[in-house]
Scaffold this motif. Structure first.
Motif, PDB file in Angstrom:
ATOM      1  N   SER A  76      15.601   6.539  19.091  1.00  0.00           N
ATOM      2  CA  SER A  76      16.928   5.912  19.138  1.00  0.00           C
ATOM      3  C   SER A  76      17.582   5.888  17.759  1.00  0.00           C
ATOM      4  O   SER A  76      18.795   5.985  17.639  1.00  0.00           O
ATOM      5  CB  SER A  76      16.851   4.501  19.724  1.00  0.00           C
ATOM      6  N   LYS A  77      16.774   5.809  16.713  1.00  0.00           N
ATOM      7  CA  LYS A  77      17.329   5.765  15.356  1.00  0.00           C
ATOM      8  C   LYS A  77      17.708   7.137  14.814  1.00  0.00           C
ATOM      9  O   LYS A  77      18.737   7.277  14.159  1.00  0.00           O
ATOM     10  CB  LYS A  77      16.337   5.078  14.410  1.00  0.00           C
ATOM     11  N   ASP A  79      18.092  10.061  16.673  1.00  0.00           N
ATOM     12  CA  ASP A  79      18.837  10.934  17.596  1.00  0.00           C
ATOM     13  C   ASP A  79      20.134  10.331  18.117  1.00  0.00           C
ATOM     14  O   ASP A  79      21.055  11.057  18.473  1.00  0.00           O
ATOM     15  CB  ASP A  79      17.956  11.328  18.785  1.00  0.00           C
ATOM     16  N   LYS A  80      20.218   9.011  18.176  1.00  0.00           N
ATOM     17  CA  LYS A  80      21.399   8.357  18.745  1.00  0.00           C
ATOM     18  C   LYS A  80      22.644   8.643  17.898  1.00  0.00           C
ATOM     19  O   LYS A  80      22.633   8.495  16.684  1.00  0.00           O
ATOM     20  CB  LYS A  80      21.172   6.849  18.821  1.00  0.00           C
TER      21      LYS A  80
END
Length: 99
Positions: A76-77, A79-80
Motif C-alpha cells: 500500500s505504501k 504502490d498506492k
C-alpha cells in the motif's frame, strides 16, 4: 553499496529513506528491512521461508500471517497512487519486486 535502485524505486541505506518517482515513502523499521531484502532480490521470487529467515530471523514457521500483513502494508505504501504495481504475489511461491 549504500543506494539501492529498482526501476523508479530508490532506497538510501544510510539515510534510511525510500523514494518512488521522487516521492518520499515513510516506512516502519521492519517494512524498511523487508523492502531492502526484496530490492536486493529484485526480479526473483522470494519465498515466505526466505523472508522469515532473513528479515524476521525465524528458523521455523510460526504459523502466523505476519508476512501477509507486512507485505500488504508495504504494497500500500510503495504502490498506492502509482500507475504500475511493483510488488507482486507469485501464487504458490511467494513475492517478487519488479521494476
Amino acid at each position: 553499496q549504500t543506494l539501492l535502485r529498482v526501476g523508479e524505486l530508490e532506497m538510501d541505506l544510510i539515510g534510511r529513506a525510500v523514494h518512488r518517482q521522487g516521492k518520499e515513502i515513510d516506512l516502519q523499521p521492519r517494512e524498511f528491512q523487508l523492502l531492502e531484502f526484496m530490492m536486493r532480490h529484485a526480479g526473483q521470487s522470494v519465498t515466505r521461508t526466505m523472508l522469515l529467515e532473513k528479515v524476521w530471523e525465524y528458523h521455523f514457521d510460526p504459523q502466523t500471517n505476519v508476512i501477509d500483513v507486512h507485505i500488504s502494508r508495504l504494497r500500500s505504501k510503495i504502490d498506492k497512487g502509482f500507475d504500475r504495481p511493483m510488488l507482486q504475489t507469485v501464487r504458490g511461491a511467494g513475492y517478487r519486486l519488479d521494476a
